[in-house]
Design a protein around this motif. Structure first.
Motif, PDB file in Angstrom:
ATOM      1  N   PHE A   4     106.988   6.676 -13.008  1.00  0.00           N
ATOM      2  CA  PHE A   4     105.887   7.526 -13.445  1.00  0.00           C
ATOM      3  C   PHE A   4     106.156   7.917 -14.893  1.00  0.00           C
ATOM      4  O   PHE A   4     107.249   8.372 -15.224  1.00  0.00           O
ATOM      5  CB  PHE A   4     105.784   8.768 -12.554  1.00  0.00           C
ATOM      6  CG  PHE A   4     105.443   8.447 -11.124  1.00  0.00           C
ATOM      7  CD1 PHE A   4     104.119   8.260 -10.738  1.00  0.00           C
ATOM      8  CD2 PHE A   4     106.433   8.314 -10.169  1.00  0.00           C
ATOM      9  CE1 PHE A   4     103.803   7.959  -9.428  1.00  0.00           C
ATOM     10  CE2 PHE A   4     106.124   8.015  -8.850  1.00  0.00           C
ATOM     11  CZ  PHE A   4     104.800   7.833  -8.478  1.00  0.00           C
ATOM     12  N   ARG A   5     105.126   7.753 -15.745  1.00  0.00           N
ATOM     13  CA  ARG A   5     105.303   7.999 -17.170  1.00  0.00           C
ATOM     14  C   ARG A   5     104.175   8.860 -17.706  1.00  0.00           C
ATOM     15  O   ARG A   5     103.062   8.834 -17.199  1.00  0.00           O
ATOM     16  CB  ARG A   5     105.298   6.676 -17.926  1.00  0.00           C
ATOM     17  CG  ARG A   5     106.337   5.699 -17.412  1.00  0.00           C
ATOM     18  CD  ARG A   5     106.259   4.425 -18.139  1.00  0.00           C
ATOM     19  NE  ARG A   5     106.729   4.729 -19.492  1.00  0.00           N
ATOM     20  CZ  ARG A   5     106.976   3.834 -20.407  1.00  0.00           C
ATOM     21  NH1 ARG A   5     106.778   2.576 -20.161  1.00  0.00           N
ATOM     22  NH2 ARG A   5     107.412   4.188 -21.595  1.00  0.00           N
ATOM     23  N   SER A   6     104.477   9.581 -18.764  1.00  0.00           N
ATOM     24  CA  SER A   6     103.477  10.379 -19.460  1.00  0.00           C
ATOM     25  C   SER A   6     103.986  10.682 -20.859  1.00  0.00           C
ATOM     26  O   SER A   6     105.197  10.693 -21.101  1.00  0.00           O
ATOM     27  CB  SER A   6     103.213  11.690 -18.716  1.00  0.00           C
ATOM     28  OG  SER A   6     102.297  12.483 -19.432  1.00  0.00           O
ATOM     29  N   GLN A   7     103.042  10.975 -21.755  1.00  0.00           N
ATOM     30  CA  GLN A   7     103.397  11.380 -23.107  1.00  0.00           C
ATOM     31  C   GLN A   7     104.016  12.778 -23.123  1.00  0.00           C
ATOM     32  O   GLN A   7     104.724  13.131 -24.055  1.00  0.00           O
ATOM     33  CB  GLN A   7     102.140  11.380 -23.998  1.00  0.00           C
ATOM     34  CG  GLN A   7     101.525  10.025 -24.195  1.00  0.00           C
ATOM     35  CD  GLN A   7     102.304   9.177 -25.191  1.00  0.00           C
ATOM     36  OE1 GLN A   7     102.917   9.700 -26.113  1.00  0.00           O
ATOM     37  NE2 GLN A   7     102.271   7.874 -24.994  1.00  0.00           N
ATOM     38  N   LEU A  23     102.430   8.560  -2.767  1.00  0.00           N
ATOM     39  CA  LEU A  23     101.066   8.127  -3.065  1.00  0.00           C
ATOM     40  C   LEU A  23     100.158   8.304  -1.849  1.00  0.00           C
ATOM     41  O   LEU A  23      99.004   8.712  -1.990  1.00  0.00           O
ATOM     42  CB  LEU A  23     101.054   6.680  -3.549  1.00  0.00           C
ATOM     43  CG  LEU A  23     101.655   6.445  -4.936  1.00  0.00           C
ATOM     44  CD1 LEU A  23     101.659   4.958  -5.274  1.00  0.00           C
ATOM     45  CD2 LEU A  23     100.913   7.232  -5.995  1.00  0.00           C
ATOM     46  N   ALA A  24     100.675   8.023  -0.661  1.00  0.00           N
ATOM     47  CA  ALA A  24      99.883   8.240   0.551  1.00  0.00           C
ATOM     48  C   ALA A  24      99.546   9.716   0.725  1.00  0.00           C
ATOM     49  O   ALA A  24      98.426  10.065   1.115  1.00  0.00           O
ATOM     50  CB  ALA A  24     100.638   7.714   1.770  1.00  0.00           C
ATOM     51  N   LEU A  25     100.501  10.596   0.420  1.00  0.00           N
ATOM     52  CA  LEU A  25     100.241  12.037   0.502  1.00  0.00           C
ATOM     53  C   LEU A  25      99.152  12.459  -0.488  1.00  0.00           C
ATOM     54  O   LEU A  25      98.415  13.404  -0.238  1.00  0.00           O
ATOM     55  CB  LEU A  25     101.520  12.833   0.231  1.00  0.00           C
ATOM     56  CG  LEU A  25     102.604  12.740   1.290  1.00  0.00           C
ATOM     57  CD1 LEU A  25     103.879  13.416   0.806  1.00  0.00           C
ATOM     58  CD2 LEU A  25     102.132  13.338   2.603  1.00  0.00           C
ATOM     59  N   LEU A  26      99.060  11.743  -1.592  1.00  0.00           N
ATOM     60  CA  LEU A  26      98.039  12.035  -2.598  1.00  0.00           C
ATOM     61  C   LEU A  26      96.691  11.406  -2.245  1.00  0.00           C
ATOM     62  O   LEU A  26      95.727  11.556  -2.988  1.00  0.00           O
ATOM     63  CB  LEU A  26      98.493  11.539  -3.972  1.00  0.00           C
ATOM     64  CG  LEU A  26      99.694  12.261  -4.573  1.00  0.00           C
ATOM     65  CD1 LEU A  26     100.122  11.587  -5.871  1.00  0.00           C
ATOM     66  CD2 LEU A  26      99.382  13.725  -4.798  1.00  0.00           C
ATOM     67  N   GLY A  27      96.651  10.678  -1.122  1.00  0.00           N
ATOM     68  CA  GLY A  27      95.411  10.036  -0.701  1.00  0.00           C
ATOM     69  C   GLY A  27      95.138   8.739  -1.440  1.00  0.00           C
ATOM     70  O   GLY A  27      94.001   8.300  -1.527  1.00  0.00           O
ATOM     71  N   ARG A  28      96.182   8.126  -1.942  1.00  0.00           N
ATOM     72  CA  ARG A  28      96.043   6.874  -2.686  1.00  0.00           C
ATOM     73  C   ARG A  28      96.759   5.752  -1.957  1.00  0.00           C
ATOM     74  O   ARG A  28      97.760   5.970  -1.292  1.00  0.00           O
ATOM     75  CB  ARG A  28      96.646   7.012  -4.083  1.00  0.00           C
ATOM     76  CG  ARG A  28      95.935   8.027  -4.937  1.00  0.00           C
ATOM     77  CD  ARG A  28      96.727   8.266  -6.206  1.00  0.00           C
ATOM     78  NE  ARG A  28      95.989   9.123  -7.092  1.00  0.00           N
ATOM     79  CZ  ARG A  28      95.361   8.688  -8.176  1.00  0.00           C
ATOM     80  NH1 ARG A  28      95.377   7.423  -8.495  1.00  0.00           N
ATOM     81  NH2 ARG A  28      94.703   9.534  -8.944  1.00  0.00           N
ATOM     82  N   GLY A  34      98.788   2.469 -11.571  1.00  0.00           N
ATOM     83  CA  GLY A  34      97.852   3.549 -11.282  1.00  0.00           C
ATOM     84  C   GLY A  34      97.916   4.659 -12.311  1.00  0.00           C
ATOM     85  O   GLY A  34      98.728   4.622 -13.241  1.00  0.00           O
ATOM     86  N   ILE A  35      97.034   5.629 -12.109  1.00  0.00           N
ATOM     87  CA  ILE A  35      96.953   6.758 -13.023  1.00  0.00           C
ATOM     88  C   ILE A  35      96.544   7.994 -12.242  1.00  0.00           C
ATOM     89  O   ILE A  35      95.766   7.908 -11.282  1.00  0.00           O
ATOM     90  CB  ILE A  35      95.942   6.471 -14.169  1.00  0.00           C
ATOM     91  CG1 ILE A  35      95.964   7.601 -15.200  1.00  0.00           C
ATOM     92  CG2 ILE A  35      94.542   6.238 -13.618  1.00  0.00           C
ATOM     93  CD1 ILE A  35      95.213   7.260 -16.480  1.00  0.00           C
ATOM     94  N   GLU A  99      97.659  15.575 -20.489  1.00  0.00           N
ATOM     95  CA  GLU A  99      98.082  14.173 -20.548  1.00  0.00           C
ATOM     96  C   GLU A  99      98.116  13.575 -19.142  1.00  0.00           C
ATOM     97  O   GLU A  99      98.630  14.216 -18.216  1.00  0.00           O
ATOM     98  CB  GLU A  99      99.488  14.056 -21.156  1.00  0.00           C
ATOM     99  CG  GLU A  99      99.561  14.375 -22.613  1.00  0.00           C
ATOM    100  CD  GLU A  99      98.949  13.300 -23.486  1.00  0.00           C
ATOM    101  OE1 GLU A  99      98.821  12.139 -23.044  1.00  0.00           O
ATOM    102  OE2 GLU A  99      98.590  13.623 -24.622  1.00  0.00           O
ATOM    103  N   PRO A 100      97.619  12.379 -18.943  1.00  0.00           N
ATOM    104  CA  PRO A 100      97.664  11.748 -17.628  1.00  0.00           C
ATOM    105  C   PRO A 100      99.062  11.252 -17.285  1.00  0.00           C
ATOM    106  O   PRO A 100      99.924  11.118 -18.153  1.00  0.00           O
ATOM    107  CB  PRO A 100      96.690  10.574 -17.758  1.00  0.00           C
ATOM    108  CG  PRO A 100      96.740  10.226 -19.212  1.00  0.00           C
ATOM    109  CD  PRO A 100      96.950  11.533 -19.929  1.00  0.00           C
ATOM    110  N   VAL A 101      99.266  10.947 -16.002  1.00  0.00           N
ATOM    111  CA  VAL A 101     100.496  10.323 -15.526  1.00  0.00           C
ATOM    112  C   VAL A 101     100.125   8.913 -15.081  1.00  0.00           C
ATOM    113  O   VAL A 101      99.148   8.739 -14.356  1.00  0.00           O
ATOM    114  CB  VAL A 101     101.113  11.107 -14.350  1.00  0.00           C
ATOM    115  CG1 VAL A 101     102.292  10.359 -13.739  1.00  0.00           C
ATOM    116  CG2 VAL A 101     101.529  12.500 -14.800  1.00  0.00           C
TER     117      VAL A 101
END
Length: 105
Positions: A4-7, A23-28, A34-35, A99-101
Motif C-alpha cells: 500500500f502506497r501514498s504520497q 480488502l474483503a473487510l473493506l468490501g473489495r 487498486g485504490i 491523498e489516495p492510497v
C-alpha cells in the motif's frame, strides 16, 4: 504480497492472506491493483473498526487454550486489531493530507 502506497505516508506491506482479508473487510475483491479514494477513507476506517470490534467480541466468547474441554480454539498469534492498525493509521494520515492510497501500481 500487497504494498500500500501514498504520497502522504510510508509504504505498508502485507502478505497476501492478510491483504486479501483486509480488502474483503473493506468490501473489495482482492486484486493486484487498486485504490482507496479519500472520499472512501472514512467508510473504510469504520468498516475496519467494526471488524476489529466484532473480532474482539468473538475472542471474548470463544474458549481459549487455557479453558478445558473440546472444541476450544487456539489463540491467534496476531489479532485482527494488530493486522489492520497500520492501515487504519495510514488511512487517517492520507485522509488528512487528501491523498489516495494505492497498491500494485
Amino acid at each position: 504480497m500487497y504494498k500500500f502506497r501514498s504520497q502522504a505516508a510510508a509504504d505498508l506491506i502485507m502478505l497476501t492472506p492478510a491483504g486479501d482479508r483486509v480488502l474483503a473487510l473493506l468490501g473489495r475483491e482482492p486484486a493486484p491493483k487498486g485504490i482507496i479514494e479519500v472520499a472512501d477513507m472514512a467508510q473504510a476506517i469504520e468498516r475496519l473498526s467494526a471488524a476489529v470490534a466484532a473480532d474482539e467480541a468473538a475472542r471474548q466468547q470463544a474458549p481459549t487454550d487455557e479453558d478445558e474441554g473440546e472444541g476450544r480454539r487456539p489463540a491467534e498469534a496476531v489479532s485482527l486489531r494488530q493486522r489492520v492498525w497500520p492501515l487504519v493509521q495510514m488511512l487517517r494520515t492520507c485522509q488528512a493530507a487528501d491523498e489516495p492510497v494505492v497498491w500494485g501500481v
